[in-house]
Design a protein around this motif. Structure first.
Motif, mmCIF file in Angstrom:
data_model
loop_
_atom_site.group_PDB
_atom_site.id
_atom_site.type_symbol
_atom_site.label_atom_id
_atom_site.label_comp_id
_atom_site.label_asym_id
_atom_site.label_seq_id
_atom_site.Cartn_x
_atom_site.Cartn_y
_atom_site.Cartn_z
ATOM 1 N N TYR A 558 0.842 -1.195 0.000
ATOM 2 C CA TYR A 558 0.000 0.000 0.000
ATOM 3 C C TYR A 558 0.880 1.250 0.000
ATOM 4 N N HIS A 559 0.577 2.159 -0.920
ATOM 5 C CA HIS A 559 1.315 3.424 -1.011
ATOM 6 C C HIS A 559 0.488 4.524 -0.346
ATOM 7 N N ASP A 560 1.077 5.221 0.636
ATOM 8 C CA ASP A 560 0.373 6.308 1.319
ATOM 9 C C ASP A 560 0.352 7.555 0.451
ATOM 10 N N SER A 561 -0.852 7.995 0.128
ATOM 11 C CA SER A 561 -0.963 9.299 -0.541
ATOM 12 C C SER A 561 -0.592 10.375 0.483
ATOM 13 N N CYS A 562 0.199 11.366 0.081
ATOM 14 C CA CYS A 562 0.649 12.386 1.048
ATOM 15 C C CYS A 562 -0.529 13.144 1.647
ATOM 16 N N TYR A 563 -1.540 13.398 0.810
ATOM 17 C CA TYR A 563 -2.675 14.199 1.294
ATOM 18 C C TYR A 563 -3.637 13.380 2.152
ATOM 19 N N LEU A 564 -3.523 12.078 2.108
ATOM 20 C CA LEU A 564 -4.317 11.237 2.997
ATOM 21 C C LEU A 564 -3.511 10.954 4.268
ATOM 22 N N GLY A 565 -2.248 10.610 4.086
ATOM 23 C CA GLY A 565 -1.389 10.248 5.209
ATOM 24 C C GLY A 565 -0.905 11.470 5.971
ATOM 25 N N ARG A 566 0.208 12.024 5.529
ATOM 26 C CA ARG A 566 0.819 13.108 6.308
ATOM 27 C C ARG A 566 -0.108 14.299 6.528
ATOM 28 N N HIS A 567 -0.903 14.653 5.522
ATOM 29 C CA HIS A 567 -1.746 15.836 5.691
ATOM 30 C C HIS A 567 -2.977 15.567 6.538
ATOM 31 N N ASN A 568 -3.418 14.294 6.593
ATOM 32 C CA ASN A 568 -4.649 14.013 7.346
ATOM 33 C C ASN A 568 -4.552 12.813 8.276
ATOM 34 N N GLU A 569 -3.361 12.276 8.398
ATOM 35 C CA GLU A 569 -3.067 11.198 9.356
ATOM 36 C C GLU A 569 -3.966 9.967 9.199
ATOM 37 N N ILE A 570 -4.338 9.645 7.958
ATOM 38 C CA ILE A 570 -5.121 8.421 7.718
ATOM 39 C C ILE A 570 -4.154 7.361 7.180
ATOM 40 N N TYR A 571 -3.725 6.497 8.073
ATOM 41 C CA TYR A 571 -2.754 5.450 7.717
ATOM 42 C C TYR A 571 -3.332 4.047 7.915
ATOM 43 N N ASP A 572 -4.169 3.903 8.956
ATOM 44 C CA ASP A 572 -4.589 2.557 9.361
ATOM 45 C C ASP A 572 -5.747 2.008 8.533
ATOM 46 N N GLU A 573 -6.711 2.867 8.204
ATOM 47 C CA GLU A 573 -7.908 2.371 7.508
ATOM 48 C C GLU A 573 -7.569 1.725 6.166
ATOM 49 N N PRO A 574 -6.733 2.363 5.326
ATOM 50 C CA PRO A 574 -6.404 1.700 4.057
ATOM 51 C C PRO A 574 -5.724 0.354 4.269
ATOM 52 N N ARG A 575 -4.868 0.295 5.264
ATOM 53 C CA ARG A 575 -4.168 -0.981 5.528
ATOM 54 C C ARG A 575 -5.141 -2.035 6.042
ATOM 55 N N GLY A 628 8.650 -6.795 -4.157
ATOM 56 C CA GLY A 628 8.184 -8.028 -4.798
ATOM 57 C C GLY A 628 6.674 -8.074 -4.923
ATOM 58 N N ALA A 629 5.997 -6.966 -4.616
ATOM 59 C CA ALA A 629 4.528 -6.958 -4.665
ATOM 60 C C ALA A 629 4.036 -7.070 -6.103
ATOM 61 N N GLU A 630 2.845 -7.685 -6.225
ATOM 62 C CA GLU A 630 2.225 -7.784 -7.554
ATOM 63 C C GLU A 630 1.205 -6.663 -7.758
ATOM 64 N N ILE A 631 0.751 -6.107 -6.644
ATOM 65 C CA ILE A 631 -0.205 -4.996 -6.734
ATOM 66 C C ILE A 631 0.263 -3.853 -5.845
ATOM 67 N N VAL A 632 0.268 -2.635 -6.418
ATOM 68 C CA VAL A 632 0.449 -1.443 -5.584
ATOM 69 C C VAL A 632 -0.943 -0.904 -5.352
ATOM 70 N N ALA A 633 -1.383 -0.914 -4.108
ATOM 71 C CA ALA A 633 -2.710 -0.369 -3.797
ATOM 72 C C ALA A 633 -2.558 1.094 -3.412
ATOM 73 N N THR A 634 -3.451 1.913 -3.925
ATOM 74 C CA THR A 634 -3.432 3.328 -3.542
ATOM 75 C C THR A 634 -4.847 3.758 -3.200
ATOM 76 N N ALA A 635 -4.970 4.971 -2.736
ATOM 77 C CA ALA A 635 -6.295 5.508 -2.416
ATOM 78 C C ALA A 635 -6.388 6.919 -2.967
ATOM 79 N N CYS A 636 -5.817 7.121 -4.156
ATOM 80 C CA CYS A 636 -5.765 8.461 -4.740
ATOM 81 C C CYS A 636 -5.680 8.339 -6.267
ATOM 82 N N PRO A 637 -6.535 9.061 -6.993
ATOM 83 C CA PRO A 637 -6.514 8.942 -8.454
ATOM 84 C C PRO A 637 -5.262 9.548 -9.101
#
Ligand code: SF4
Ligand code: SF4
Length: 682
Positions: A558-575, A628-637
């Protein structure tokens, strides 16, 4: 006999030199403080005197306990040793002086017995900590040599003086212990282990020589101590004072929010082109910088070979302030000033910033880089129209068509064809407004994300509606690029539309729209309950309203979008969503959560041309490949597009795909219409 010792031991009137040194030091310090205050008074007003209780709390946590400093294990340990060693020695000296005067004036000596022994031990521990910290710092600077550190003469002077302070402290103790305690009370002496060791080395010397060593080492120690304290304000050690002050005055605004320009009608200029256009707090920021380089180490622009280093920006502003500030303050019209923006902080530096907040998150003294960079961009955009052509086209597109995607053939509602999604006009009682965002509505790669989220909401029975043709750009790219006027126009339009329909809850899959509506619209009177799709989907899964059955038998990072993670501290829900996917295996990239590395699209850079050799997304894709991941999951277009592009560039399309969490969940969930499991594996 009760353990004790006499302050100033065998000194006669020489002891009064302390007060001469102290007076000289006070004059030098007072002058330095006066100079600094005059420079800060150049800055514009800014209210940082709210939240007083929280400010003191922050000071304790980040100033004294140094919670951010210790995140770097070796650097943090060194800093703690030096900082606390120095503080203990200062406390010891102050306590000695207090005891001396209390005793002299009242005859009462409180530093006796176990208290004296414990105090002696504490002070010696402080001395050891200081010396150990300095030696480790020398090792780090000369052997480890982390690239973020710069070795300047000032560092050598400061470390040299601190080392000598520690050593001469023990040298002062040694002769006294050799003459008094070693002979009469050796059980006291061991409570000063540093001085005791020196005393053992000196015990062969005759008493006259020992008293001579004491006198001269005392002079040297005291003179050096006061010289060092006077030197502090004129060197990098000034962060001893300015860092706690800067931490105290840190921002308590929402992390993602930029400051609005309050009065467009009457403002004579916009943004910052001259040093005195910064606020006093921004000038304090540049003074407080310790030159530690942590911000530069995290910066995606710097790490991809661009000209921007947040450390350099702050240090260059500091040098500019010190060089030209006094002349500006005196009103010296003869002074030749280089252009702060263009010549000192160059345009390519300013346009390289993705506003990812990595610098601000890691800075141990809470320096605010993004607001300073955006203020300088505002001056480029609104005063000079000096904007890269690609960014200018995005701004024009927002102005004329309400979205930044020049060239798109799609309309706002094309993505939802066949999905039976109501607009708010059709369903004014809907619980959520689904804010689709320009990218998910108008860009090929964004539309499947919007469709997936709509399917999830429908499956879970969530009541929602969209604005449809009435949706427009939130103004986020305009604000980050520096066109505050355009941002406010767009934002006001959206707030009016929301208020017209009585919107209360907003859900969106775009972290940029999410952050802007949540954190910045309240500045314009629009306060809503805003939720990101990763939070809502996670809730729906936990409540059992979305059931996952289709196996996702893949390794996912899972890749943390900066505006979801650092700017809004949403780290756990996507994981948590990744974890809930049947048979999925989660792996983390080297840099994740608070230290996650930007995809390169924030701060309006999604719409700016990128030097092919300096692309941030390639650095991040390489990190993803290494897992080695086969999928990079993100939460940002935006992130999805940057990953798609990077995966293609690296030629690993066969091995790796980038998918939004909504796409993964929609593929895996049980569809109520059929009652069966969605068995297709992404
Ligand atoms: S916000 Fe990100 S890109 Fe901008 S200076 Fe800070 S670390 Fe670098
Ligand atoms: S801005 Fe902060 S992180 Fe960067 S060098 Fe200065 S003190 Fe260190």
């Amino acid at each position: 006999m009760i353990p004790h010792r006499e302050t100033f031991w065998s000194l006669g009137d020489e002891r009064y030199f302390v007060y001469v040194f102290m007076a000289l030091m006070s004059i030098v310090i007072a002058f330095g403080l006066y100079q600094s205050l005059r420079l800060w008074r150049l800055g514009q007003p800014e209210d940082r005197f709210d939240h007083l209780l929280q400010r003191f709390g922050t000071l304790l946590k980040y100033g004294l306990a140094q919670r951010r400093v210790v995140q770097d294990p070796l650097g943090g340990a060194i800093h703690m040793l030096i900082f606390w060693g120095f503080l203990i020695l200062m406390f010891g000296t102050a306590n000695d002086s207090t005891e001396y005067w209390v005793h002299k004036l009242s005859g009462f000596a409180y530093l006796q017995g176990p208290l004296y022994l414990g105090f002696s031990l504490l002070v010696d521990i402080g001395g050891f900590m200081l010396i150990a910290g300095v030696l480790l710092a020398l090792y780090r600077r000369s052997v480890v040599r982390p690239p973020k550190l710069r070795n300047l003469p000032d560092d050598a002077y400061s470390l040299g003086m601190l080392f000598l302070l520690g050593v001469t402290g023990f040298l002062v103790e040694g002769p006294r212990i050799a003459i008094d305690e070693l002979r009469q009370h050796p059980d006291w002496a061991i409570w000063s282990p540093g001085g005791y060791g020196v005393a053992l080395l000196m015990q062969g010397l005759d008493e006259g020589m020992l008293r001579g060593v004491y006198l001269w080492s005392w002079f040297g120690h005291v003179a050096l101590a006061f010289f060092f304290l006077a030197y502090v304000l004129y060197s990098k050690m000034s962060h001893l004072l300015w860092a706690p002050l800067n931490i105290f005055f840190r921002s308590f605004e929402p992390k993602g929010a930029l400051r609005p320009i309050a009065d467009f009608e009457n403002a004579e200029s916009f943004g910052v082109a001259q040093i005195q256009q910064f606020t006093w707090k921004q000038l304090l920021d540049v003074e407080a910088c310790t030159n530690c380089g942590r911000c530069q180490e995290q910066c995606p622009a710097w790490n991809s070979g661009k000209a921007l280093s947040p450390r350099n920006v702050i240090q260059q502003l500091r040098e500019y302030l010190h060089t030209y500030g006094p002349g500006i303050e005196r009103g010296d019209g003869q002074q030749k000033l280089p252009d702060m923006v263009h010549e000192v902080i160059t345009d390519d530096v300013l346009w390289a910033c993705t506003t990812c907040r990595a610098c601000m998150e890691v800075c141990p003294v809470y320096i605010e880089h993004i607001p300073a960079i955006v203020e300088m961009r505002r001056s480029l955009v609104m005063m000079e129209s000096a904007v890269p052509e690609s960014a200018m086209q995005a701004l024009r597109s927002i102005e004329t068509r309400g979205h930044p995607w020049r060239g798109t053939q799609y309309g706002r509602t094309d993505w939802m064809r066949g999905l039976k999604i109501p607009t708010v006009a059709e369903n004014p009682g809907a619980e959520y407004l689904f804010w689709v965002g320009c990218t998910s509505a108008l860009v090929d790669r964004g539309q499947p994300i919007a469709r997936s989220l709509a399917r999830i909401l429908q499956t879970a029975g969530v009541s929602f509606a969209v604005l449809g043709e009435e949706e427009t750009c939130t103004g986020d790219p305009a604000r980050r690029i520096g066109n505050e006027y355009l941002f406010q126009m767009q934002a006001q339009r959206v707030v009016e539309t929301f208020n017209q329909y009585g919107v209360k809850k907003v859900v969106t899959n775009c972290p940029h729209c999410f952050s802007t509506i949540k954190n910045e619209y309240p500045q314009l009177g629009g306060s809503y309950d805003v939720i990101h799709h990763s939070e809502l989907i996670n809730d729906l899964i936990r409540q059992g309203r979305v059931k996952l059955a289709g196996a996702v038998n893949k390794t996912i990072t899972y890749h943390d979008s900066c505006y979801l993670g650092r700017h809004n501290e949403i780290y756990d829900e996507p994981r948590a969503i990744v974890k809930a996917l049947p048979m999925a295996r989660a792996v983390e990239m080297e840099r994740s959560r608070e230290k996650g590395f930007c995809c390169g699209a924030g701060g309006g850079r999604m719409f700016m041309d990128e030097d092919p050799d300096k692309r941030v997304n390639l650095v991040r894709v390489d990190e993803a490949i290494r897992t080695g991941a086969e999928i990079v999951a993100t939460a940002c277009p935006f992130c999805i597009q940057m990953f798609d592009d990077g995966i293609k560039n690296r030629g690993v399309e066969e091995k790796m795909r980038a998918l939004d969490l909504a796409e993964l969940v929609a593929e895996s969930m049980i569809q109520p219409a059929t009652g069966g499991a969605g068995r297709s594996s992404p």
